[in-house]
Design a protein around this motif. Structure first.
Motif, short mmCIF file in Angstrom:
data_model
loop_
_atom_site.label_atom_id
_atom_site.label_comp_id
_atom_site.label_asym_id
_atom_site.label_seq_id
_atom_site.Cartn_x
_atom_site.Cartn_y
_atom_site.Cartn_z
N SER A 1 38.01 34.60 35.47
CA SER A 1 38.22 35.31 35.43
C SER A 1 36.81 35.71 36.77
N ALA A 2 35.54 34.97 36.75
CA ALA A 2 34.91 35.27 37.27
C ALA A 2 35.34 34.89 39.03
N PHE A 3 35.74 34.36 39.63
CA PHE A 3 36.96 33.85 40.70
C PHE A 3 37.35 34.95 41.75
N SER A 4 38.05 35.56 40.49
CA SER A 4 38.79 36.56 40.29
C SER A 4 38.02 38.07 41.17
N SER A 5 37.28 38.30 39.87
CA SER A 5 36.18 39.39 40.18
C SER A 5 35.48 39.66 41.73
N ALA B 1 36.34 38.11 44.73
CA ALA B 1 37.53 37.89 45.39
C ALA B 1 38.19 39.30 45.04
N GLN B 2 38.21 40.67 43.68
CA GLN B 2 38.38 42.30 44.05
C GLN B 2 36.49 42.54 44.89
N PHE B 3 36.14 42.45 43.89
CA PHE B 3 34.77 42.50 44.76
C PHE B 3 34.60 42.71 46.48
N PHE B 4 35.12 41.41 47.04
CA PHE B 4 35.05 40.92 48.70
C PHE B 4 36.04 41.75 49.35
#
Length: 55
Positions: free
Chosen positions: A41-45, A47-50
């Motif tokens: 979830s943290a990596f997905s967040s 990725a979405q931020f960038f």
């Protein structure tokens, strides 16, 4: 922290983890799965931020 204390803490934690896995493998698997979900979830967040930065 002195090296002997670090070594002792490492072995205490390792022994506890082995004990936890042996005595309750289902709960240990659930804990690992929960930690994995948090990491994904943290990596997905991130990725979405960038991805949103490039829009």
């Amino acid at each position: 922290m002195p090296p002997k204390i670090k070594t002792a803490l490492f072995w205490i934690i390792a022994i506890f983890l082995v004990y936890a896995i042996v005595t309750s493998p289902d709960r240990a698997a659930d804990a690992v799965r929960a930690v994995w979900d948090i990491i994904v979830s943290a990596f997905s967040s991130f990725a979405q931020f960038f991805a949103n930065l490039t829009e």
